[in-house]
Design an enzyme around this catalytic site. Structure first.
Site, PDB file in Angstrom:
ATOM      1  N   GLU A 107       3.622 -18.178 -11.254  1.00  0.00           N
ATOM      2  CA  GLU A 107       4.821 -19.017 -11.380  1.00  0.00           C
ATOM      3  C   GLU A 107       5.471 -18.730 -12.732  1.00  0.00           C
ATOM      4  OE1 GLU A 107       4.469 -23.083 -10.125  1.00  0.00           O
ATOM      5  OE2 GLU A 107       5.490 -23.765 -11.943  1.00  0.00           O
ATOM      6  N   ALA A 125      15.454 -29.887 -12.419  1.00  0.00           N
ATOM      7  CA  ALA A 125      15.943 -31.061 -11.691  1.00  0.00           C
ATOM      8  C   ALA A 125      17.356 -31.347 -12.171  1.00  0.00           C
ATOM      9  CB  ALA A 125      15.026 -32.245 -11.953  1.00  0.00           C
ATOM     10  N   HIS A 150      11.742 -22.684  -6.214  1.00  0.00           N
ATOM     11  CA  HIS A 150      11.501 -24.124  -6.150  1.00  0.00           C
ATOM     12  C   HIS A 150      12.877 -24.760  -5.957  1.00  0.00           C
ATOM     13  CE1 HIS A 150       7.563 -23.950  -8.726  1.00  0.00           C
ATOM     14  NE2 HIS A 150       7.735 -22.842  -8.044  1.00  0.00           N
ATOM     15  N   ARG A 201      10.996 -33.232  -4.005  1.00  0.00           N
ATOM     16  CA  ARG A 201      11.924 -34.297  -4.352  1.00  0.00           C
ATOM     17  C   ARG A 201      12.471 -34.060  -5.755  1.00  0.00           C
ATOM     18  NH1 ARG A 201      10.013 -40.122  -6.267  1.00  0.00           N
ATOM     19  NH2 ARG A 201       9.506 -38.785  -8.051  1.00  0.00           N
ATOM     20  N   GLY A 202      11.582 -33.682  -6.673  1.00  0.00           N
ATOM     21  CA  GLY A 202      11.956 -33.545  -8.092  1.00  0.00           C
ATOM     22  C   GLY A 202      11.527 -34.782  -8.857  1.00  0.00           C
ATOM     23  N   ASP A 203      11.296 -34.598 -10.161  1.00  0.00           N
ATOM     24  CA  ASP A 203      10.947 -35.745 -11.023  1.00  0.00           C
ATOM     25  C   ASP A 203      12.199 -36.551 -11.305  1.00  0.00           C
ATOM     26  OD1 ASP A 203       8.190 -35.517 -11.444  1.00  0.00           O
ATOM     27  OD2 ASP A 203       8.506 -33.837 -12.815  1.00  0.00           O
ATOM     28  N   HIS A 247       0.204 -38.519  -6.069  1.00  0.00           N
ATOM     29  CA  HIS A 247       1.388 -38.425  -6.934  1.00  0.00           C
ATOM     30  C   HIS A 247       1.402 -39.633  -7.873  1.00  0.00           C
ATOM     31  CE1 HIS A 247       5.756 -39.066  -7.789  1.00  0.00           C
ATOM     32  NE2 HIS A 247       5.698 -37.767  -8.000  1.00  0.00           N
ATOM     33  N   ASP A 258       0.216 -41.263   0.215  1.00  0.00           N
ATOM     34  CA  ASP A 258       0.646 -39.933  -0.231  1.00  0.00           C
ATOM     35  C   ASP A 258       0.254 -38.874   0.805  1.00  0.00           C
ATOM     36  OD1 ASP A 258       2.079 -39.044  -2.513  1.00  0.00           O
ATOM     37  OD2 ASP A 258       0.308 -37.978  -3.228  1.00  0.00           O
TER      38      ASP A 258
END
Ligand code: FAD
Length: 308
Positions: A16, A53, A79, A109-111, A152, A161
């Site tokens: 990554e 994000a 991503h 979803r993203g932070d 999470h 979750d």
């Protein structure tokens, strides 16, 4: 071959990277003899690139993925998050990825930025994003989703979750990329639980090499609330480099020696961790390369995951 198909046959191995903030950083990553070219030499099955994000670095994310795609050596995975994105905006961005030949996506979803109560976009959860991608683009994308072995940080329970993870599979996701987890008891519990819940997707385990004390603590605690096992805490304690009221004037030389000792102990810790993961019924090892090469290459050679 799609990445999830590789994982159904054998253990996959991947890296990554993230989109650099400066032109110099970008050149170091994508330029001639840059980090990407060195990572290709280790024959990973894919390289994924993170997505800011709120779309803050979308342009650079695409530059990095383009470079990977053009190399013809490795599958690029982007991503992607719901944060601040409308349905129309998502459709356009995903079409752009397809136009560039990028057909693997990690749907997140993203932070939520501090103080936000929702995504600020049209979609609220990763489940909705997976459904949207399948509704709009059929089977054009291979879709990865996040899994959190410790739950999470905002989940109401581990069971809830896991049920949302199952929903991601039901909506058409193909494989799981996991959140950082150093606690192997928790991981073993989770992998048994997801299989009992009917989740059959391959599990690709995300590993951040333990090389730097600040980055290790930051990754565990800034967002994810991860458990740090005693053995890892010991490595941090023995090589403590942070402000110490009892040693306010520690020399730079002493700090550098502790950083080097931390890296050595952390490398050994990471190798052992990966050994433990490899016998847990997982399908891939995904190393956070952090846009660096030397330490990651040493780690890859130590773990002996792939003949090069
Ligand atoms: P979801 O699966 O949507 O879950 C979010 C929370 O909502 C969980 O608590 C879940 O239990 C709950 N939930 C889920 N569905 C529902 C529902 N239908 N109803 C009620 N509650 C629900 N972030 C970035 O910004 N950029 C990146 O590039 C990035 N890369 C990542 C890579 C990996 C491998 C991982 C594991 C995470 C990455 N993240 C990234 C972080 C990720 O965006 C955050 O962990 C985020 O807080 C949650 O994303 P998710 O897709 O897991 O969310």
């Amino acid at each position: 071959m799609k990445v999830h198909e590789i994982m159904q046959k054998r253990m996959a191995f991947s890296f990554e990277v993230f989109p650099p903030k400066t032109d110099v950083g970008l050149e170091k990553l994508v330029g001639k003899d840059g980090v990407l070219e060195k990572l290709y030499k280790m024959n990973p099955d894919y390289i994924s690139c993170t997505y800011g994000a709120g779309g803050s670095n979308v342009g650079t994310n695409l530059v990095v993925l383009d470079a990977i795609k053009k190399s013809g050596r490795v599958v690029p995975i982007t991503h992607f998050t719901c944060i601040g994105n409308t349905r129309e905006g998502i459709k356009q961005q995903l079409q752009t990825y397809l136009d560039h030949g990028i057909n693997h996506i990690l749907a997140l979803r993203g932070d939520l930025p501090f103080g936000w109560t929702g995504t600020g976009g049209d979609l609220h959860y990763a489940t909705e994003l997976v459904k949207f991608i399948r509704d709009e683009f059929g089977d054009k994308f291979s879709i990865a989703v996040a899994g959190s072995p410790e739950g999470h940080i905002a989940c109401r329970s581990l069971e809830a979750d896991i049920s949302f993870l199952k929903q991601k599979q039901d909506e058409g996701a193909n494989f799981i990329m996991t959140q950082l987890c150093w606690d192997m008891d928790k991981f073993r519990y989770w992998i048994d639980a997801i299989r009992k819940a009917g989740i059959t997707m391959p599990v690709d385990v995300g590993i951040m090499p333990v090389l730097d004390a600040k980055a290790t603590i930051n990754m565990a605690l800034s967002r994810n609330g991860c458990v740090m096992p005693r053995a890892l805490c010991e490595i941090i304690s023995k090589n403590w480099i942070f402000p110490d009221p009892f040693a306010p004037n520690e020399s730079e030389q002493s700090i550098a020696a502790k950083q080097a000792a931390f890296k050595e102990a952390g490398m050994a810790y990471t190798v052992k961790l990966i050994d433990e993961y490899r016998v847990c019924g997982i399908n891939g090892i995904h190393l956070y390369a952090l846009n660096k090469y030397e330490d990651v290459a040493r780690l890859v050679s130590l773990i002996g995951l792939k003949d090069m």
